[in-house]
Design an enzyme around this catalytic site. Structure first.
Site, PDB file in Angstrom:
ATOM      1  N   GLY A  67      66.975  25.319  59.147  1.00 25.22           N
ATOM      2  CA  GLY A  67      66.654  24.303  60.152  1.00 25.22           C
ATOM      3  C   GLY A  67      65.195  23.882  60.065  1.00 25.22           C
TER       4      GLY A  67
ATOM      5  NE  ARG B 281      61.567  31.279  58.871  1.00 21.09           N
ATOM      6  CZ  ARG B 281      61.064  32.494  58.838  1.00 21.09           C
ATOM      7  NH1 ARG B 281      60.640  33.012  57.707  1.00 21.09           N
ATOM      8  NH2 ARG B 281      60.964  33.203  59.930  1.00 21.09           N
TER       9      ARG B 281
ATOM     10  NE  ARG C 160      62.585  10.007  61.020  1.00 20.27           N
ATOM     11  CZ  ARG C 160      62.624   9.628  62.287  1.00 20.27           C
ATOM     12  NH1 ARG C 160      62.518  10.506  63.248  1.00 20.27           N
ATOM     13  NH2 ARG C 160      62.806   8.365  62.600  1.00 20.27           N
TER      14      ARG C 160
ATOM     15  NE  ARG D 166      72.841  26.869  60.776  1.00 18.72           N
ATOM     16  CZ  ARG D 166      71.628  27.048  61.306  1.00 18.72           C
ATOM     17  NH1 ARG D 166      70.577  26.533  60.709  1.00 18.72           N
ATOM     18  NH2 ARG D 166      71.462  27.745  62.416  1.00 18.72           N
TER      19      ARG D 166
ATOM     20  CB  SER E  13      67.402  32.241  63.718  1.00 21.75           C
ATOM     21  OG  SER E  13      67.008  31.029  64.294  1.00 21.75           O
TER      22      SER E  13
ATOM     23  CG  ASP F 228      67.901  34.725  70.781  1.00 22.90           C
ATOM     24  OD1 ASP F 228      67.866  34.206  69.643  1.00 22.90           O
ATOM     25  OD2 ASP F 228      68.540  34.237  71.716  1.00 22.90           O
TER      26      ASP F 228
ATOM     27  NE  ARG G 242      62.725  34.652  65.309  1.00 21.10           N
ATOM     28  CZ  ARG G 242      62.570  33.494  65.886  1.00 21.10           C
ATOM     29  NH1 ARG G 242      62.683  32.387  65.190  1.00 21.10           N
ATOM     30  NH2 ARG G 242      62.287  33.413  67.162  1.00 21.10           N
TER      31      ARG G 242
HETATM   32  N1  HPA Z   1      71.177  29.306  71.685  1.00 21.50           N
HETATM   33  C1  HPA Z   1      71.325  28.379  70.740  1.00 21.50           C
HETATM   34  N2  HPA Z   1      70.824  28.515  69.519  1.00 21.50           N
HETATM   35  C2  HPA Z   1      70.141  29.629  69.223  1.00 21.50           C
HETATM   36  C3  HPA Z   1      69.944  30.622  70.164  1.00 21.50           C
HETATM   37  C4  HPA Z   1      70.503  30.454  71.463  1.00 21.50           C
HETATM   38  O1  HPA Z   1      70.364  31.309  72.342  1.00 21.50           O
HETATM   39  N3  HPA Z   1      69.198  31.609  69.571  1.00 21.50           N
HETATM   40  C5  HPA Z   1      68.965  31.202  68.302  1.00 21.50           C
HETATM   41  N4  HPA Z   1      69.531  30.003  68.087  1.00 21.50           N
END
Ligand code: HPA
Length: 233
Positions: free
Chosen positions: A20, A24, A43, A88, A91, A206, A219
């Site tokens: 994304g 990265r 962009r 892809r 995270s 997370d 990470r």
């Molecule tokens: N929500 C949506 N996308 C995400 C999240 C989340 O909590 N954590 C990492 N990508």
């Protein structure tokens, strides 16, 4: 040149890694590829082509966050540059106590709460799934590298910040969905429509159940393992 990518024909490889975050993409190109050429800065959505450690020519392209942004880059990669394989690397938030931060997930399928597929399929439900060949190979490469991966279902959502109860993740957790992110359902749907191969590999940043989360610098380790698997494909 397409609308959002300024590469000339042939500058983008048939296989593209799609993080994304464009920085990265730059990090992956610098760390894993040789003979790197940057083909896009429109962009600041950076894109690079180089040679992977296994000798294959691959590209790395930032997709931005969310399905509308990923859809722009994926459409142009396929239709204007003839890309055939998109992996892809991103995270995700874990929806399971058993998948703590740093876990790696391979998305076999991606549910969605997105208006995009609701409109595309006239309110009926399409099941976006990974390419079986890529999935099988990714699992094999991970075992060879002795990296633990979990293969299962995820959900791709439109909103990072939910403001209406019940939050989508709570509904889908009850059905064994492992993780939440914002891109894969559109990637797998576009792959099906355009008859190309797609796979998503995710690291957990997370955990929505425990509230745990990683700092950006922490990470890196699991991100590295995930990208190692992806470049081997
Ligand atoms: N929500 C949506 N996308 C995400 C999240 C989340 O909590 N954590 C990492 N990508």
């Amino acid at each position: 040149m397409s609308i959002h990518i300024e590469a000339t024909p042939g500058q983008i490889a048939e296989t593209v890694l799609l993080p994304g975050d464009p920085l990265r993409a730059q990090w992956i190109a610098k760390k894993f590829l040789k003979k790197v050429v940057q083909y896009n800065s429109v962009r600041n959505m950076l894109g690079f082509t180089g040679i992977a450690p296994n000798g294959k020519r691959i590209s790395v392209q930032g997709s931005g966050m969310g399905m509308p942004s990923l859809g722009i880059y994926t459409n142009e990669l396929i239709k204007d540059y003839g890309v055939k394989n998109i992996i892809r690397v991103g995270s995700a938030g874990s929806l399971s106590e058993r998948l703590p931060c740093n876990s790696i997930i391979i998305a076999a399928g991606a549910c969605t709460d997105s208006g995009m597929n609701d409109r595309r399929f006239h309110g009926m439900n399409f099941a976006p799934i990974a390419n079986w060949g890529l999935l099988k190979k990714a699992d094999k490469v991970a075992s060879k590298m002795k990296v633990d991966v979990t293969v299962g279902n995820i959900i791709s959502v439109d909103k990072f910040y939910e403001d209406v109860e019940p939050h989508t993740w709570k509904v889908f957790k009850e059905y064994g969905v492992l993780a939440i992110e914002m891109e894969t359902a559109e990637l797998y749907t576009l792959a099906a429509k355009n008859e190309i191969n797609a796979l998503t590999i995710l690291t957990i940043s997370d955990n929505l159940v425990t509230g745990d989360h990683l700092s950006a610098s922490k990470r890196e380790r699991s991100f590295k393992d995930m990208v190692k698997i992806a470049v081997e494909l």
